[in-house]
Write an enzyme that holds these catalytic residues in place. Structure first.
Site, short mmCIF file in Angstrom:
data_model
loop_
_atom_site.label_atom_id
_atom_site.label_comp_id
_atom_site.label_asym_id
_atom_site.label_seq_id
_atom_site.Cartn_x
_atom_site.Cartn_y
_atom_site.Cartn_z
N HIS A 15 -10.03 1.14 2.08
CA HIS A 15 -9.53 2.49 2.45
C HIS A 15 -10.69 3.42 2.77
O HIS A 15 -10.59 4.27 3.66
CB HIS A 15 -8.73 3.10 1.29
CG HIS A 15 -7.27 2.72 1.28
ND1 HIS A 15 -6.42 3.04 2.31
CD2 HIS A 15 -6.52 2.07 0.36
CE1 HIS A 15 -5.20 2.61 2.01
NE2 HIS A 15 -5.23 2.01 0.85
N CYS A 62 0.85 -1.19 0.00
CA CYS A 62 0.00 0.00 0.00
C CYS A 62 0.89 1.24 0.00
O CYS A 62 1.85 1.31 0.77
CB CYS A 62 -0.91 -0.01 1.23
SG CYS A 62 -1.98 1.43 1.34
N HIS A 74 -9.15 -3.88 -1.81
CA HIS A 74 -8.13 -3.10 -1.08
C HIS A 74 -8.52 -1.62 -1.05
O HIS A 74 -8.50 -0.99 0.01
CB HIS A 74 -6.77 -3.30 -1.76
CG HIS A 74 -5.66 -2.51 -1.17
ND1 HIS A 74 -4.57 -3.09 -0.56
CD2 HIS A 74 -5.45 -1.16 -1.09
CE1 HIS A 74 -3.74 -2.14 -0.13
NE2 HIS A 74 -4.26 -0.96 -0.44
N GLU A 75 -8.91 -1.07 -2.20
CA GLU A 75 -9.21 0.37 -2.28
C GLU A 75 -10.50 0.71 -1.54
O GLU A 75 -10.58 1.75 -0.88
CB GLU A 75 -9.28 0.82 -3.75
CG GLU A 75 -8.02 0.59 -4.57
CD GLU A 75 -6.75 1.14 -3.92
OE1 GLU A 75 -6.84 2.09 -3.13
OE2 GLU A 75 -5.67 0.59 -4.20
ZN ZN Z 1 -3.70 1.05 -0.11
#
Ligand code: ZN
Length: 213
Positions: A178, A132, A174-175
């Site tokens: 966030h 990341c 993953h995004e």
């Molecule tokens: Zn990330």
């Protein structure tokens, strides 16, 4: 007998900044270089851990959004970052915006997704390596689903619901994490220092802008 009709007009005067963006968001969008400062742990944990909100109509119609998307694209593709996805909180904006490299499409375009939400995940979770931009210089192994259904708006406002599989499905997970203040290290089976990335970062200068502090 005369009937009186009283029409009550509620004048709602919102103290909103231009285009609905907050003063902080405007500062980030306008004062960032074309390659934006990327928030890192643990210094920027307040932003990275905060949940992100959907864009409202005023922001969706604004010129600031186009500037932000262009700068996020430049940031993601800059040699200093060279990532496969980025989420708005990583550049200081707690809004549901991500850019994802589409490995499932010809030429692997990087595309923007506004007000994105994951509707469902399915298939057998499998472990894979992850890193990341906000958690240098680590890598980790994370279990992710192979398939995802997402709903989002295109930059022109068109609503889309789409099923995505393969590596892009992992990037979307993953995004979108966030946007909920979750980092891959929260989910990782193992986390380790990536020596190559550590050495690479040595060759770039990372300075927190004055206006960020
Ligand atoms: Zn990330």
């Amino acid at each position: 007998m005369r009937k009186c009709f009283f029409i009550l007009l509620l004048a709602v005067t919102a103290c909103t900044a231009r285009g609905g963006w907050t003063a902080w968001e405007q500062t980030v969008i306008e004062r960032s270089d074309s390659v934006m400062y990327v928030a890192v742990m643990p210094a920027d944990s307040a932003i990275l851990r905060a949940p992100s909100q959907d864009l409202q109509e005023a922001e969706l119609q604004s010129a600031e959004l186009q500037t932000l998307l262009a700068k996020m694209y430049r940031t993601l593709t800059d040699p200093s970052q060279d990532g496969v996805g980025i989420a708005a909180p990583q550049v200081g904006i707690n809004r549901r915006i991500v850019l994802v490299m589409r490995y499932d499409k010809a030429d692997k375009p990087i595309e923007p997704y506004l007000n994105i939400h994951i509707d469902s995940l399915w298939g057998q979770k499998t472990p894979g390596p992850e890193g990341c931009l906000s958690v240098p210089p680590y890598r980790g192994v994370v279990q992710r689903y192979p398939n995802v259904q997402i709903s989002y708006l295109r930059p022109d406002g068109t609503p889309v619901t789409e099923k995505v599989g393969g590596y892009s499905a992992i990037i979307f997970q993953h995004e979108c994490d966030h946007l909920d203040g979750i980092l891959y290290t929260d989910r990782a089976d193992t986390v380790y220092v990536n020596e190559a990335w550590a050495a690479e970062r040595e060759s770039f200068t990372y300075t927190t802008p004055d206006w960020w502090k």
